[in-house]
Design a protein around this motif. Structure first.
Motif, mmCIF file in Angstrom:
data_model
loop_
_atom_site.group_PDB
_atom_site.id
_atom_site.type_symbol
_atom_site.label_atom_id
_atom_site.label_comp_id
_atom_site.label_asym_id
_atom_site.label_seq_id
_atom_site.Cartn_x
_atom_site.Cartn_y
_atom_site.Cartn_z
ATOM 1 N N ASP A 53 -18.657 52.111 -4.684
ATOM 2 C CA ASP A 53 -17.564 53.086 -4.776
ATOM 3 C C ASP A 53 -17.705 54.112 -3.663
ATOM 4 O O ASP A 53 -18.814 54.464 -3.249
ATOM 5 C CB ASP A 53 -17.593 53.795 -6.138
ATOM 6 N N ARG A 54 -16.560 54.618 -3.190
ATOM 7 C CA ARG A 54 -16.575 55.598 -2.098
ATOM 8 C C ARG A 54 -17.222 56.904 -2.545
ATOM 9 O O ARG A 54 -17.315 57.215 -3.731
ATOM 10 C CB ARG A 54 -15.149 55.847 -1.598
ATOM 11 N N ASN A 55 -17.647 57.665 -1.565
ATOM 12 C CA ASN A 55 -18.396 58.891 -1.815
ATOM 13 C C ASN A 55 -17.463 60.010 -2.308
ATOM 14 O O ASN A 55 -16.564 60.426 -1.582
ATOM 15 C CB ASN A 55 -19.078 59.325 -0.509
ATOM 16 N N PRO A 56 -17.689 60.537 -3.511
ATOM 17 C CA PRO A 56 -16.824 61.613 -4.014
ATOM 18 C C PRO A 56 -17.067 62.950 -3.319
ATOM 19 O O PRO A 56 -16.269 63.875 -3.452
ATOM 20 C CB PRO A 56 -17.201 61.693 -5.499
ATOM 21 N N PHE A 57 -18.175 63.059 -2.568
ATOM 22 C CA PHE A 57 -18.507 64.310 -1.900
ATOM 23 C C PHE A 57 -18.167 64.285 -0.412
ATOM 24 O O PHE A 57 -18.573 65.157 0.351
ATOM 25 C CB PHE A 57 -20.008 64.614 -2.062
ATOM 26 N N GLN A 58 -17.421 63.266 0.018
ATOM 27 C CA GLN A 58 -17.108 63.119 1.439
ATOM 28 C C GLN A 58 -16.282 64.307 1.935
ATOM 29 O O GLN A 58 -15.285 64.687 1.326
ATOM 30 C CB GLN A 58 -16.328 61.821 1.655
ATOM 31 N N THR A 59 -16.725 64.912 3.055
ATOM 32 C CA THR A 59 -15.995 66.049 3.639
ATOM 33 C C THR A 59 -15.076 65.605 4.766
ATOM 34 O O THR A 59 -14.227 66.382 5.203
ATOM 35 C CB THR A 59 -16.983 67.095 4.192
ATOM 36 N N ARG A 60 -15.224 64.384 5.235
ATOM 37 C CA ARG A 60 -14.344 63.877 6.287
ATOM 38 C C ARG A 60 -12.977 63.565 5.694
ATOM 39 O O ARG A 60 -12.870 62.952 4.639
ATOM 40 C CB ARG A 60 -14.919 62.605 6.916
ATOM 41 N N THR A 61 -11.937 63.977 6.389
ATOM 42 C CA THR A 61 -10.578 63.702 5.927
ATOM 43 C C THR A 61 -9.839 62.755 6.855
ATOM 44 O O THR A 61 -8.750 62.301 6.534
ATOM 45 C CB THR A 61 -9.778 65.016 5.822
ATOM 46 N N HIS A 62 -10.433 62.446 8.010
ATOM 47 C CA HIS A 62 -9.741 61.596 8.988
ATOM 48 C C HIS A 62 -10.711 60.585 9.583
ATOM 49 O O HIS A 62 -11.807 60.949 10.013
ATOM 50 C CB HIS A 62 -9.160 62.460 10.108
ATOM 51 N N PHE A 63 -10.320 59.318 9.560
ATOM 52 C CA PHE A 63 -11.095 58.257 10.205
ATOM 53 C C PHE A 63 -10.203 57.613 11.261
ATOM 54 O O PHE A 63 -9.099 57.156 10.940
ATOM 55 C CB PHE A 63 -11.556 57.207 9.191
ATOM 56 N N ASP A 64 -10.662 57.596 12.494
ATOM 57 C CA ASP A 64 -9.889 57.024 13.595
ATOM 58 C C ASP A 64 -9.733 55.515 13.378
ATOM 59 O O ASP A 64 -10.719 54.773 13.384
ATOM 60 C CB ASP A 64 -10.610 57.303 14.920
ATOM 61 N N GLU A 65 -8.496 55.079 13.175
ATOM 62 C CA GLU A 65 -8.240 53.673 12.855
ATOM 63 C C GLU A 65 -8.668 52.744 13.986
ATOM 64 O O GLU A 65 -9.245 51.672 13.751
ATOM 65 C CB GLU A 65 -6.758 53.481 12.545
ATOM 66 N N ALA A 66 -8.412 53.154 15.235
ATOM 67 C CA ALA A 66 -8.783 52.308 16.375
ATOM 68 C C ALA A 66 -10.293 52.120 16.445
ATOM 69 O O ALA A 66 -10.789 51.019 16.724
ATOM 70 C CB ALA A 66 -8.253 52.925 17.673
ATOM 71 N N LYS A 67 -11.035 53.191 16.181
ATOM 72 C CA LYS A 67 -12.498 53.096 16.220
ATOM 73 C C LYS A 67 -13.029 52.271 15.051
ATOM 74 O O LYS A 67 -14.044 51.578 15.177
ATOM 75 C CB LYS A 67 -13.111 54.496 16.228
ATOM 76 N N LEU A 68 -12.350 52.357 13.900
ATOM 77 C CA LEU A 68 -12.753 51.528 12.761
ATOM 78 C C LEU A 68 -12.574 50.046 13.080
ATOM 79 O O LEU A 68 -13.436 49.226 12.749
ATOM 80 C CB LEU A 68 -11.929 51.897 11.526
ATOM 81 N N VAL A 69 -11.455 49.708 13.717
ATOM 82 C CA VAL A 69 -11.198 48.316 14.104
ATOM 83 C C VAL A 69 -12.255 47.851 15.109
ATOM 84 O O VAL A 69 -12.758 46.716 15.023
ATOM 85 C CB VAL A 69 -9.784 48.174 14.699
ATOM 86 N N GLU A 133 -25.256 64.908 6.975
ATOM 87 C CA GLU A 133 -25.061 63.750 7.846
ATOM 88 C C GLU A 133 -23.771 63.896 8.651
ATOM 89 O O GLU A 133 -23.721 63.633 9.847
ATOM 90 C CB GLU A 133 -24.998 62.463 7.027
ATOM 91 N N ASN A 134 -22.715 64.341 7.995
ATOM 92 C CA ASN A 134 -21.436 64.515 8.686
ATOM 93 C C ASN A 134 -21.527 65.550 9.791
ATOM 94 O O ASN A 134 -20.974 65.366 10.880
ATOM 95 C CB ASN A 134 -20.345 64.924 7.687
ATOM 96 N N LEU A 135 -22.223 66.650 9.524
ATOM 97 C CA LEU A 135 -22.323 67.723 10.505
ATOM 98 C C LEU A 135 -23.150 67.314 11.718
ATOM 99 O O LEU A 135 -23.024 67.909 12.782
ATOM 100 C CB LEU A 135 -22.928 68.982 9.862
ATOM 101 N N GLN A 136 -24.001 66.314 11.556
ATOM 102 C CA GLN A 136 -24.798 65.842 12.682
ATOM 103 C C GLN A 136 -24.039 64.856 13.556
ATOM 104 O O GLN A 136 -24.508 64.466 14.615
ATOM 105 C CB GLN A 136 -26.095 65.199 12.162
#
Length: 304
Positions: A53-69, A133-136
């Protein structure tokens, strides 16, 4: 004539039959493998992606679709190089702690499993690990970073000094990111969308009201002003009296003094003026709240 059975012949026949069977061997039915609860350890395990299951504490709100691909393509050909980190949930499921991009990209790549390290941590520890981890990472937008620092301060009562130690960031930088939360919501959205840069936002924060900031931001966006042009525009708003009247003599300003004044304004994001008379004078820094005052102390090296 009696028939004699040659044991060698019988053995040879048996061997040929096993190598060249007269009919196809029956294929055993597929065995369904069910994931069993993993024991927390530092050893990566292959865990089915549908059980995570996805992380309920995730602070990221945007994931670059091109980079994910792009990452999905790399995973499809070379696999996941760095395992994700999960913790055990309910009913044989797992909850993600770190590595959401790798999990999303693995699903895009059609992977059935993903290497994961199972950790036994509390909700508080999981949240802290996720935020740090996100801040790093280098690809968070300024508002995501600001909210992550704010969450560390609010939920974990961390001081800016402690945040700097945990994340490896400069304390002054952390203070500047936290000040972004003073921006009006409309301006925060523009920063988050990349329409306004971190530099633009810092300059706009020198204005003394949310209404003034929002109005100035609209002007900056409409005219596509650079950060330097925005500085000049904001200074014109803050110091309308600085416009020289035709009947007033122009007092020359030492270029070194002017440059020092501009550097202080850019560094603090506050109104700064230097009055200099033959090498003597004063530096005036104006602030509109406790957070601005704290930013001044931080810039001056206060370590309280």
């Amino acid at each position: 004539m009696s028939t004699t059975h040659d044991p060698k012949r019988r053995a040879l026949g048996k061997g040929l039959e096993s190598l060249l069977p007269s009919r196809p061997a029956a294929t055993p039915p597929p065995v369904k493998v069910e994931a069993s609860p993993a024991t927390p350890s530092g050893t990566p395990l292959e865990i089915p992606v549908e059980l995570i299951d996805r992380n309920p504490f995730q602070t990221r709100t945007h994931f670059d679709e091109a980079k994910l691909v792009e990452l999905a393509g790399s995973i499809a050909s070379s696999g996941v190089v760095q395992p994700i980190v999960v913790r055990q949930g309910k009913d044989g499921r797992y909850t993600l702690i770190m590595g959401e991009r790798r999990l999303l990209a693995s699903k895009k790549a059609g992977k059935a499993t993903i290497p994961a390290i199972v950790r036994e941590v509390s909700n508080v520890q999981a949240m802290e690990m996720t935020i740090v981890e996100n801040l790093q990472r280098a690809d968070l937008n300024p508002m995501e970073q600001a909210r992550a620092y704010e969450r560390l301060s609010r939920d974990f009562q961390m001081t800016q000094e402690q945040m700097a130690t945990r994340t490896g960031k400069d304390r002054t930088s952390i203070s500047n990111f936290l000040r972004l939360l003073k921006l009006p919501e409309s301006v925060q959205k523009s920063v988050e969308a990349g329409e306004l840069s971190f530099g633009h936002a810092r300059v706009l924060l020198a204005l003394d009201s949310p209404e003034a900031i929002a109005a100035a931001a609209q002007k900056v966006l409409a005219l596509h002003l650079s950060v330097r042009m925005t500085e000049n525009y904001v200074q014109g708003i803050m110091n309308p009296e600085s416009k020289v009247k035709a009947d007033k003599p122009v007092v020359p300003v030492d270029p070194n003094v002017k440059e020092a004044q501009e550097q202080l304004r850019r560094s603090l994001g506050l109104k700064v003026s230097i009055e200099d008379k033959k090498g003597r004078g004063r530096v005036i820094i104006e602030y509109s709240g406790v957070e601005d005052f704290d930013a001044i102390l931080t810039a001056l090296g206060d370590r309280r």
